[in-house]
Scaffold this active site. Structure first.
Site, PDB file in Angstrom:
ATOM      1  N   CYS A 172     -95.822 -45.887 -23.993  1.00 11.95           N
ATOM      2  CA  CYS A 172     -94.861 -46.651 -23.205  1.00 11.95           C
ATOM      3  C   CYS A 172     -95.272 -48.129 -23.216  1.00 11.95           C
ATOM      4  CB  CYS A 172     -94.825 -46.129 -21.778  1.00 11.95           C
ATOM      5  SG  CYS A 172     -93.850 -47.193 -20.698  1.00 11.95           S
ATOM      6  N   GLU A 232     -47.946 -50.677 -38.346  1.00  9.70           N
ATOM      7  CA  GLU A 232     -49.396 -50.637 -38.468  1.00  9.70           C
ATOM      8  C   GLU A 232     -49.876 -49.200 -38.262  1.00  9.70           C
ATOM      9  OE1 GLU A 232     -50.430 -53.683 -39.064  1.00  9.70           O
ATOM     10  OE2 GLU A 232     -52.561 -53.821 -38.564  1.00  9.70           O
ATOM     11  N   CYS A 275     -94.906 -45.329 -13.760  1.00  6.39           N
ATOM     12  CA  CYS A 275     -94.568 -46.392 -14.715  1.00  6.39           C
ATOM     13  C   CYS A 275     -93.835 -47.502 -13.960  1.00  6.39           C
ATOM     14  CB  CYS A 275     -93.678 -45.822 -15.820  1.00  6.39           C
ATOM     15  SG  CYS A 275     -93.012 -47.069 -16.928  1.00  6.39           S
ATOM     16  N   SER A 299     -47.605 -62.403 -44.116  1.00  7.21           N
ATOM     17  CA  SER A 299     -48.629 -62.402 -43.068  1.00  7.21           C
ATOM     18  C   SER A 299     -48.170 -63.364 -41.976  1.00  7.21           C
ATOM     19  CB  SER A 299     -49.979 -62.792 -43.639  1.00  7.21           C
ATOM     20  OG  SER A 299     -49.909 -64.111 -44.086  1.00  7.21           O
ATOM     21  N   LEU A 300     -49.040 -63.620 -41.016  1.00 11.16           N
ATOM     22  CA  LEU A 300     -48.648 -64.466 -39.884  1.00 11.16           C
ATOM     23  C   LEU A 300     -49.574 -65.666 -39.784  1.00 11.16           C
ATOM     24  CD1 LEU A 300     -48.244 -61.645 -37.221  1.00 11.16           C
ATOM     25  CD2 LEU A 300     -46.402 -63.081 -38.080  1.00 11.16           C
ATOM     26  N   GLU A 355     -45.983 -23.422 -26.980  1.00  9.92           N
ATOM     27  CA  GLU A 355     -44.612 -23.186 -27.437  1.00  9.92           C
ATOM     28  C   GLU A 355     -44.410 -23.852 -28.803  1.00  9.92           C
ATOM     29  OE1 GLU A 355     -42.132 -21.482 -26.819  1.00  9.92           O
ATOM     30  OE2 GLU A 355     -40.327 -22.527 -27.505  1.00  9.92           O
ATOM     31  N   TYR A 356     -44.940 -25.063 -28.933  1.00 16.70           N
ATOM     32  CA  TYR A 356     -44.834 -25.792 -30.197  1.00 16.70           C
ATOM     33  C   TYR A 356     -45.511 -24.984 -31.312  1.00 16.70           C
ATOM     34  CZ  TYR A 356     -45.411 -29.569 -33.590  1.00 16.70           C
ATOM     35  OH  TYR A 356     -45.381 -30.327 -34.724  1.00 16.70           O
ATOM     36  N   ASP A 357     -46.726 -24.515 -31.024  1.00 15.06           N
ATOM     37  CA  ASP A 357     -47.465 -23.729 -32.021  1.00 15.06           C
ATOM     38  C   ASP A 357     -46.695 -22.469 -32.412  1.00 15.06           C
ATOM     39  OD1 ASP A 357     -49.411 -25.604 -31.798  1.00 15.06           O
ATOM     40  OD2 ASP A 357     -50.741 -24.399 -30.532  1.00 15.06           O
ATOM     41  N   TYR A 362     -43.091 -52.160 -36.333  1.00 16.35           N
ATOM     42  CA  TYR A 362     -42.747 -53.460 -35.776  1.00 16.35           C
ATOM     43  C   TYR A 362     -41.723 -54.255 -36.577  1.00 16.35           C
ATOM     44  CZ  TYR A 362     -46.769 -54.654 -38.767  1.00 16.35           C
ATOM     45  OH  TYR A 362     -47.650 -54.761 -39.795  1.00 16.35           O
ATOM     46  N   ASP A 364     -48.008 -27.101 -25.530  1.00 21.70           N
ATOM     47  CA  ASP A 364     -48.508 -26.986 -26.901  1.00 21.70           C
ATOM     48  C   ASP A 364     -48.308 -25.575 -27.464  1.00 21.70           C
ATOM     49  OD1 ASP A 364     -49.226 -29.521 -26.451  1.00 21.70           O
ATOM     50  OD2 ASP A 364     -51.412 -29.211 -26.609  1.00 21.70           O
ATOM     51  N   LYS A 374     -54.466 -65.307 -31.434  1.00 19.73           N
ATOM     52  CA  LYS A 374     -55.617 -64.409 -31.560  1.00 19.73           C
ATOM     53  C   LYS A 374     -56.440 -64.340 -30.268  1.00 19.73           C
ATOM     54  CE  LYS A 374     -56.733 -62.865 -35.100  1.00 19.73           C
ATOM     55  NZ  LYS A 374     -56.939 -62.904 -36.532  1.00 19.73           N
ATOM     56  N   LYS A 384     -50.936 -57.343 -31.201  1.00 23.82           N
ATOM     57  CA  LYS A 384     -51.233 -57.316 -32.636  1.00 23.82           C
ATOM     58  C   LYS A 384     -52.249 -56.205 -32.854  1.00 23.82           C
ATOM     59  CE  LYS A 384     -52.406 -60.358 -36.491  1.00 23.82           C
ATOM     60  NZ  LYS A 384     -53.468 -59.608 -37.116  1.00 23.82           N
ATOM     61  N   CYS A 442     -96.370 -48.884 -19.332  1.00 26.46           N
ATOM     62  CA  CYS A 442     -97.483 -48.252 -18.604  1.00 26.46           C
ATOM     63  C   CYS A 442     -98.450 -47.510 -19.511  1.00 26.46           C
ATOM     64  CB  CYS A 442     -96.937 -47.317 -17.528  1.00 26.46           C
ATOM     65  SG  CYS A 442     -96.255 -45.793 -18.209  1.00 26.46           S
ATOM     66  N   ASP A 494     -54.813 -53.687 -34.460  1.00 30.91           N
ATOM     67  CA  ASP A 494     -55.825 -53.909 -35.478  1.00 30.91           C
ATOM     68  C   ASP A 494     -55.943 -52.665 -36.345  1.00 30.91           C
ATOM     69  OD1 ASP A 494     -57.595 -55.412 -36.785  1.00 30.91           O
ATOM     70  OD2 ASP A 494     -59.175 -55.355 -35.267  1.00 30.91           O
ATOM     71  N   CYS A 526     -90.627 -42.149 -21.624  1.00 28.79           N
ATOM     72  CA  CYS A 526     -91.970 -42.379 -21.120  1.00 28.79           C
ATOM     73  C   CYS A 526     -92.290 -41.230 -20.172  1.00 28.79           C
ATOM     74  CB  CYS A 526     -91.990 -43.714 -20.378  1.00 28.79           C
ATOM     75  SG  CYS A 526     -93.359 -43.871 -19.235  1.00 28.79           S
ATOM     76  N   GLU A 579     -45.523 -58.786 -28.580  1.00 29.74           N
ATOM     77  CA  GLU A 579     -46.111 -57.457 -28.766  1.00 29.74           C
ATOM     78  C   GLU A 579     -47.560 -57.571 -29.193  1.00 29.74           C
ATOM     79  OE1 GLU A 579     -44.076 -56.383 -32.975  1.00 29.74           O
ATOM     80  OE2 GLU A 579     -42.737 -56.676 -31.292  1.00 29.74           O
TER      81      GLU A 579
HETATM   82  S1  IVH Z   1     -45.270 -58.773 -37.822  1.00 26.67           S
HETATM   83  C1  IVH Z   1     -43.430 -61.354 -40.922  1.00 26.67           C
HETATM   84  N1  IVH Z   1     -46.160 -57.493 -35.727  1.00 26.67           N
HETATM   85  O1  IVH Z   1     -50.722 -58.564 -38.596  1.00 26.67           O
HETATM   86  C2  IVH Z   1     -44.220 -60.740 -39.863  1.00 26.67           C
HETATM   87  N2  IVH Z   1     -47.626 -57.821 -37.563  1.00 26.67           N
HETATM   88  O2  IVH Z   1     -51.162 -61.255 -40.190  1.00 26.67           O
HETATM   89  C3  IVH Z   1     -45.044 -59.632 -40.358  1.00 26.67           C
HETATM   90  N3  IVH Z   1     -49.826 -56.815 -37.275  1.00 26.67           N
HETATM   91  O3  IVH Z   1     -50.209 -57.733 -41.932  1.00 26.67           O
HETATM   92  C4  IVH Z   1     -45.962 -59.012 -39.404  1.00 26.67           C
HETATM   93  N4  IVH Z   1     -49.451 -55.956 -35.277  1.00 26.67           N
HETATM   94  O4  IVH Z   1     -50.796 -55.874 -40.350  1.00 26.67           O
HETATM   95  C5  IVH Z   1     -46.451 -57.958 -36.947  1.00 26.67           C
HETATM   96  N5  IVH Z   1     -46.801 -56.324 -33.836  1.00 26.67           N
HETATM   97  C6  IVH Z   1     -47.080 -56.798 -35.056  1.00 26.67           C
HETATM   98  C7  IVH Z   1     -48.331 -56.604 -35.658  1.00 26.67           C
HETATM   99  C8  IVH Z   1     -48.568 -57.140 -36.933  1.00 26.67           C
HETATM  100  C9  IVH Z   1     -50.325 -56.091 -36.268  1.00 26.67           C
HETATM  101  C10 IVH Z   1     -50.566 -57.196 -38.494  1.00 26.67           C
HETATM  102  C11 IVH Z   1     -49.897 -56.770 -39.768  1.00 26.67           C
HETATM  103  C12 IVH Z   1     -49.800 -57.982 -40.633  1.00 26.67           C
HETATM  104  C13 IVH Z   1     -50.722 -58.937 -39.964  1.00 26.67           C
HETATM  105  C14 IVH Z   1     -50.170 -60.331 -40.079  1.00 26.67           C
END
Ligand code: IVH
Length: 675
Positions: free
Chosen positions: A411, A176, A435, A84-85, A37-39, A228, A35, A317, A118, A414, A120, A429, A116
């Site tokens: 308490c 993400e 006790c 979305s998925l 060196e980076y700094d 991703y 670190d 999920k 998912k 006791c 959060d 306590c 992979e």
């Molecule tokens: S792929 C068309 N890969 O999940 C596919 N999504 O319900 C688009 N998420 O809004 C998403 N990890 O925020 C993908 N490895 C991953 C993910 C991922 C988290 C979230 C992402 C998306 C939601 C889909």
């Protein structure tokens, strides 16, 4: 060469070098320089730019944080919608998903899936033009998001300028943004100290951090981005399979998920799901499921989309870690050290894979912070094996009649007065071992597996023995007769004799286990081992001064004080005498000379499951050879012992190039020194 082009040259070399170091550190988790060196390089760049402000460019690593907050967020339209998925909740749902794909393709061959975690967090899009970050945006509703360029620029794992070559001239990268668990805990710890509002979970903390108009605030939040997929691609091409695209992204400077795997067929997908479910608690970030994607891009195109989700991907999920339920009441529990903990009694709710009917409310400050009242609807969180907690009150659903929670003055067990030590959140306590609750907890701890390991002496039995006034302390256990025990509810002659035998067996122990079993405050298993190793015998430890104790590994002033208070206390002295008289014994630890400690100075990490012994034993065997055993892999780790099911620790070791041995090699190592 003119002076200015000479300086320009110097600046670009420095920036390039810093970007490379940044990449190794943040995207690959594999730092290339210390670190310091980076700094030093950063300071050099800053100085040069201060001297030549006209040469500062927006993609310079010094320019991550802007000076002035924005007035508001502007909206952006996603040229390629952010989808979305669909969700799957069982392996049957996964079979159906696979079936639909095969039917649609008219081909029964096994499909190759990229798997992979998912993550959060918050989905974002990054737009690069000619390799330079131009815009960062939230997903929003998938069609329209918000411009958060000023904030994404502060995140160190997001390159301001792409590395390498071969990237399309317009490239939109998606992924993400999340807050790792450690960063989240540290952030909340700081907020707690400053009596500020806490974040409910890492996802909310990440979202809140990206919603800042002032990027200087975002810059202080420990955010990361994992990529991703790609969106808009123009003026160049990307690879023709999902996993190849991810590796391309990695080569251009992005962080991708190290858990990504390619598997063939849906059975293998379900297996991956189970493996990650086991690893979930050990991962450094929160995940709420697994995403499975058809790896081949031409196949993805053939499959296409329905409504807002692709047909070629699905999210399987995990059980939710947060649910809502009603607070029915609050009990106050007294622990081994007298700490009084408010425990929420809840309408039972299924969360984190089990039914939860109690959750901790920590202490009175926490009750105040949450503003929780009996009758409220609350959010309960159970992550991994951590005890369930109440994290939030849903004020919108507060019923008309609620009751405030009153912390007792005395308490609850006791009736001794409760005290709150200045500067501490816990209320204790003052009854000590008078006790009943503290007595019971102390005895349960004494008998527990990692302490004296009295087989068959469970919590309920200890409670009965104390309630029936058959015992008052741990030493009394050894005076029990089979008749006394068999007279208890649900105990027969056979189980009574078994307990007597187990007590007899427990008398032969080790100094470390004995010290641990005393339940001295802040003396956990590891400290007990260190104390035993350092002093070799109980009298040597008893006569140690405070300064002396500070010499022991991992012992600081607070722990030293607890140890010394324990041995000075009259009750403890009596207990020690009584236990000795009952016949508890161990061999004094001969302090081995250094040549008997062949692993002295090396740090080991044990992960996964071993078939020949538990992890605790493996740890003790390594410590007996002088090794230090750590809980996480770092650059200082000498070797990782990895059994089946090893997770992030193993991958980290592999990334760091640290030696990894399997169980067979581990047993051979022990044999070599003990043989
Ligand atoms: S792929 C068309 N890969 O999940 C596919 N999504 O319900 C688009 N998420 O809004 C998403 N990890 O925020 C993908 N490895 C991953 C993910 C991922 C988290 C979230 C992402 C998306 C939601 C889909």
């Amino acid at each position: 060469m003119s002076q200015s082009s000479d300086i320009q040259q110097q600046l670009s070399e420095l920036r390039e070098l810093i970007n490379q170091h940044n990449y190794r550190y943040y995207a690959l988790d594999d730092p290339s320089v210390p670190d310091a060196e980076y700094d030093r390089l950063m300071r050099q760049l800053q100085q040069l730019e201060e001297e030549h402000p006209e040469l500062i460019s927006a993609d310079s690593p010094t320019q991550r944080v802007g000076a002035e907050p924005l007035e508001g967020f502007s909206q952006i339209v996603h040229e390629v919608p952010m989808l979305s998925l669909d969700n799957a909740f069982s392996s049957e749902d996964m079979q159906d998903f696979d079936r639909r794909i095969k039917d649609r393709l008219g081909n029964d061959d096994d499909i190759t899936y990229a798997c992979e975690p998912k993550l959060d967090g918050i989905a974002v899009s990054l737009l690069y033009r000619e390799g330079v970050l131009e815009r960062g945006a939230t997903r929003g509703d998938g069609a329209v998001g918000e411009d958060i360029t000023h904030n994404v620029r502060t995140i160190p794992s997001i390159p301001l300028k792409l590395l390498g070559s071969g990237f399309p001239s317009v490239l939109e990268v998606r992924g993400e943004i999340y807050m790792p668990k450690a960063g989240f805990n540290a952030l909340n710890e700081r907020a707690r100290e400053r009596e500020e509002k806490l974040f409910v979970n890492p996802r909310n903390a990440a979202a809140g951090s990206l919603r800042q108009l002032d990027a200087r605030i975002t810059a202080e939040r420990p955010l990361e981005m994992c990529c991703y997929s790609v969106g808009v691609v123009d003026g160049g091409d990307v690879a023709s399979s999902h996993h190849d695209i991810l590796y391309q992204l990695q080569s251009w400077g992005f962080r991708i998920n190290g858990e990504m795997r390619l598997v063939v067929g849906i059975e293998a997908c379900n297996q991956y799901y189970q493996e990650l479910l086991m690893k979930r608690a050990d991962l450094p970030y929160e995940i709420d499921g697994i995403v499975f994607k058809v790896d081949d891009l031409p196949l993805q195109q053939q499959l296409g989309f329905v409504a807002k989700a692709p047909r070629w991907a699905i999210a399987h999920k995990f059980p939710a870690e947060e649910e809502m339920t009603q607070l029915l009441g609050v009990d106050f529990q007294v622990g081994r050290t007298g700490a009084v903990t408010p425990v929420a009694r809840l309408q039972p709710v299924f969360v984190g894979g089990v039914t939860v009917s109690n959750a901790t409310l920590h202490n009175s400050d926490e009750i105040e912070r949450l503003g929780v009242r009996v009758g409220d609807t609350v959010v309960v969180r159970r992550a991994g094996d951590v005890i369930p907690q109440v994290t939030k009150v849903l004020l919108d659903s507060r019923p008309e009649k609620t009751e405030s929670i009153k912390f007792p003055q005395l308490c609850p067990v006791c009736d001794s007065p409760l005290e709150r030590v200045e500067g501490e959140a816990v209320i204790r306590c003052t009854g000590g071992l008078l006790c009943d609750a503290q007595q019971k907890e102390a005895i349960k701890h004494f008998a527990s597996r990692k302490a004296m390991d009295v087989d068959g002496l469970g919590d309920k039995l200890v409670e009965q023995l104390v309630d029936e006034k058959l015992i008052e302390n741990a030493a009394d256990l050894y005076a029990l007769t089979a008749e006394q025990i068999s007279g208890l509810e649900r105990m027969g002659e056979k189980s009574a004799q078994n307990l007597i035998d187990a007590l007899q067996k427990s008398k032969s122990t080790t100094l470390a286990k004995f010290l641990y079993s005393m339940g001295i405050r802040e003396v956990g298993e590891a400290t007990a081992v260190n104390l035993a190793k350092h002093y070799g015998s109980l009298p040597a430890l008893q006569s140690a001064s405070l300064e002396d104790l500070l010499e022991v590994e991992d012992v600081g002033p607070i722990v030293a004080k607890h140890i010394s208070d324990f041995f000075a206390n009259e009750h403890s002295q009596q207990l020690l005498d009584q236990l000795k008289a009952a016949g508890i014994h161990w061999d004094d630890v001969e302090r081995p000379s250094n040549d008997e400690l062949p692993l002295l100075g090396s740090t080991y990490v044990v992960t996964g499951t071993l078939s020949a012994m538990g992890r605790t034993e493996a740890k003790e065997r390594l410590q007996a050879l002088g090794a230090k055993v750590a809980g996480s892999v770092s650059k200082n780790t000498a070797c990782v012992v990895a059994g089946p099911g090893a997770g992030s620790k193993l991958s980290k070791a592999q990334e760091f190039g640290i030696k990894v041995i399997d169980e067979e090699e581990f047993l051979a190592l022990l044999d070599q020194y003990n043989g």
